[in-house]
Design a protein around this motif. Sequence first.
Motif, mmCIF file in Angstrom:
data_model
loop_
_atom_site.group_PDB
_atom_site.id
_atom_site.type_symbol
_atom_site.label_atom_id
_atom_site.label_comp_id
_atom_site.label_asym_id
_atom_site.label_seq_id
_atom_site.Cartn_x
_atom_site.Cartn_y
_atom_site.Cartn_z
ATOM 1 N N ILE A 260 24.153 25.810 -0.113
ATOM 2 C CA ILE A 260 24.352 27.201 -0.539
ATOM 3 C C ILE A 260 23.082 27.997 -0.310
ATOM 4 C CG2 ILE A 260 24.772 28.709 -2.515
ATOM 5 C CD1 ILE A 260 26.566 26.618 -3.673
ATOM 6 N N PHE A 261 21.966 27.388 -0.684
ATOM 7 C CA PHE A 261 20.691 28.077 -0.535
ATOM 8 C C PHE A 261 20.431 28.453 0.923
ATOM 9 C CE2 PHE A 261 16.409 29.266 -1.221
ATOM 10 C CZ PHE A 261 15.688 28.758 -0.155
ATOM 11 N N VAL A 262 20.563 27.457 1.790
ATOM 12 C CA VAL A 262 20.268 27.706 3.206
ATOM 13 C C VAL A 262 21.211 28.757 3.779
ATOM 14 C CG1 VAL A 262 20.268 26.676 5.484
ATOM 15 C CG2 VAL A 262 19.237 25.449 3.592
ATOM 16 N N THR A 263 22.501 28.611 3.467
ATOM 17 C CA THR A 263 23.482 29.583 3.960
ATOM 18 C C THR A 263 23.137 30.986 3.497
ATOM 19 O OG1 THR A 263 25.121 27.850 3.614
ATOM 20 C CG2 THR A 263 25.949 30.031 4.184
ATOM 21 N N ALA A 264 22.885 31.102 2.197
ATOM 22 C CA ALA A 264 22.572 32.414 1.640
ATOM 23 C C ALA A 264 21.329 32.995 2.290
ATOM 24 C CB ALA A 264 22.377 32.302 0.127
ATOM 25 N N PHE A 265 20.335 32.152 2.479
ATOM 26 C CA PHE A 265 19.087 32.623 3.059
ATOM 27 C C PHE A 265 19.302 33.130 4.481
ATOM 28 C CE2 PHE A 265 14.699 33.244 3.094
ATOM 29 C CZ PHE A 265 14.189 32.804 4.298
ATOM 30 N N VAL A 266 20.040 32.359 5.256
ATOM 31 C CA VAL A 266 20.311 32.768 6.637
ATOM 32 C C VAL A 266 21.080 34.088 6.661
ATOM 33 C CG1 VAL A 266 21.659 32.193 8.666
ATOM 34 C CG2 VAL A 266 20.200 30.463 7.640
ATOM 35 N N VAL A 267 22.079 34.198 5.807
ATOM 36 C CA VAL A 267 22.870 35.437 5.749
ATOM 37 C C VAL A 267 21.965 36.630 5.443
ATOM 38 C CG1 VAL A 267 24.576 36.685 4.385
ATOM 39 C CG2 VAL A 267 25.059 34.364 5.126
ATOM 40 N N LEU A 268 21.089 36.449 4.459
ATOM 41 C CA LEU A 268 20.222 37.553 4.066
ATOM 42 C C LEU A 268 19.263 37.945 5.178
ATOM 43 C CD1 LEU A 268 19.486 36.476 0.418
ATOM 44 C CD2 LEU A 268 20.555 38.610 1.118
ATOM 45 N N ARG A 269 18.767 36.949 5.894
ATOM 46 C CA ARG A 269 17.796 37.237 6.954
ATOM 47 C C ARG A 269 18.453 37.939 8.130
ATOM 48 N NH1 ARG A 269 12.394 37.051 7.416
ATOM 49 N NH2 ARG A 269 12.613 38.332 5.595
ATOM 50 N N LYS A 270 19.663 37.502 8.442
ATOM 51 C CA LYS A 270 20.328 38.075 9.617
ATOM 52 C C LYS A 270 20.930 39.436 9.317
ATOM 53 C CE LYS A 270 19.985 34.574 12.493
ATOM 54 N NZ LYS A 270 18.938 34.625 13.488
ATOM 55 N N CYS A 271 21.457 39.591 8.121
ATOM 56 C CA CYS A 271 22.214 40.789 7.810
ATOM 57 C C CYS A 271 21.422 41.645 6.847
ATOM 58 C CB CYS A 271 23.548 40.367 7.187
ATOM 59 S SG CYS A 271 24.495 41.710 6.497
ATOM 60 N N ALA B 74 17.888 31.917 -5.658
ATOM 61 C CA ALA B 74 16.696 31.377 -5.001
ATOM 62 C C ALA B 74 16.566 31.954 -3.596
ATOM 63 C CB ALA B 74 16.759 29.860 -4.965
ATOM 64 N N ALA B 75 17.696 32.023 -2.890
ATOM 65 C CA ALA B 75 17.658 32.549 -1.524
ATOM 66 C C ALA B 75 17.292 34.025 -1.517
ATOM 67 C CB ALA B 75 19.004 32.335 -0.845
ATOM 68 N N VAL B 76 17.854 34.776 -2.455
ATOM 69 C CA VAL B 76 17.575 36.216 -2.521
ATOM 70 C C VAL B 76 16.091 36.461 -2.742
ATOM 71 C CG1 VAL B 76 17.919 38.286 -3.921
ATOM 72 C CG2 VAL B 76 19.874 36.898 -3.278
ATOM 73 N N ILE B 77 15.525 35.739 -3.699
ATOM 74 C CA ILE B 77 14.109 35.960 -3.982
ATOM 75 C C ILE B 77 13.259 35.494 -2.816
ATOM 76 C CG2 ILE B 77 12.218 35.524 -5.541
ATOM 77 C CD1 ILE B 77 13.966 35.173 -7.750
ATOM 78 N N LEU B 78 13.613 34.350 -2.233
ATOM 79 C CA LEU B 78 12.801 33.846 -1.131
ATOM 80 C C LEU B 78 12.798 34.828 0.031
ATOM 81 C CD1 LEU B 78 11.085 31.454 -0.359
ATOM 82 C CD2 LEU B 78 13.017 30.583 0.937
#
Lengths: 263, 188
Positions: free
Chosen positions: B154-165, A132-136
């Motif tokens: 997990i979602f929030v952590t993953a999202f933050v990681v992806l945005r920053k890195c 979900a995070a990857v797609i978002l």
Amino acid sequence: MRKNGKNNTQGKAKRCWTLFISSFVISAFTFGGGFVIVPLMRKKYVTKLQWIKEEEMLDITAIAQSSSGAIAVNASILLGYKIAGVLCVVCAVLGTILPPMGIIMLVSLAYDAFRTNEIVAVVLQGMQAGVAAVILDVVVQMIADVGRYKQPLAIAVMVVAFALNYFVKLNVMYIIGGCLVIGLIAIPLTARKAKCIASLSDSQQLTNDAITDSQTTNAPKTDNFVVNQQDVHDLAEAHGDANAQRQAANSLTDNTTNEEDKQ
Amino acid sequence: MIYFQLLWTFVQVGLFSIGGGYAAIPVIQSHVVEGYQWLTLSDFTDLVTIAEMTPGPITINAATFVGMRIGGVAGALVATLGAILPALIIVSALAVLYNKFGNLKSVQIVLHWLKPAIVALIASAALSIFINAVWGEQGFSTDATRIDLGALIIFVTAFVVLRKCKKCSPVIVMLGAGAFNLVIQYLL
């Protein structure tokens, strides 16, 4: 794409091999639906390997989605062909279908055990949140890209398409079909505008030539600005451009400003 | 001959799964469960579940699975080939056209207007996946107790990681998310 002069078979084979490995790895992690592959491909081929541009990735996504068949497979074909023809298509497609085939073959031999295995379930559940995070992440970027069009209609199309698909559950085909219609209508409309600007640039060019030729301060031949069969609308619209261009011409700056408008 | 039937069935599946694998599911059902009766409905449900759980396009997963059950490895190969055949033909043609004419203004314009819809569709899928991850199969609810806190974290952590890195591989992030959940479920 820019082939970097590597037309020799060795460079090509190497690239196709890389494509095969990349497709394999990407496909092995495309959990949760076809769209997941879009951000994965983007990170790999646009950001990391820089084999294609962002725009081209979007084009490929659009075409892959609009055609029948799995998005992943379609995108592999398009990408592979763009990178180095048929050999790369084969490599990309094989890379994409081998992981799921292998995994499913194994799973089908013991699928009861697989289905009920607790560890598998927990890992998959966690991956779901990750997916979900990857797609978002990629959606946010793509929405920003559309925002950069600075066309309210494009944003409206995006919002409406979202609403239709998510709330109304309208079939994807109709949405894509609708956009194709909009696009087809836009062709003559945009072409007409571009032609008008191009004609204006041409007349500007003539005018500038006339100025530099004569080297005197003769008034620019204003009838060059009147393009044949202009609508009143287009003329008014172009008038703003014409004034700016006329000022540039009068100050005898170079002609390069015209080329930018021709875009 | 069964291999031909498999091939033909999945050619049709491949042909009608426009816009995404989910469109293929009813086609598969009508041929595999009702038509040839190769699978029972319960088997079919298993198939869909597994196809969702495993990586790769649903169409490919389904083809391999059914093919494997009906005709072993050869069956799996034939079925999967059938599933990709329509795409190979159609999309290859489009690939050639795109390479040749992609820079044409008119093609660019059509694609330009297609993109907002594509973004919307992906966003729609993203939202469904998000809600499924955090609220489970029953969907969104204002009831706070229904939220899977672990998934949300997990979602929030993953999202933050992806945005920053920007260079971080999404694959690693997904694996990390899975591993993280193991930690959450078993150690906490």
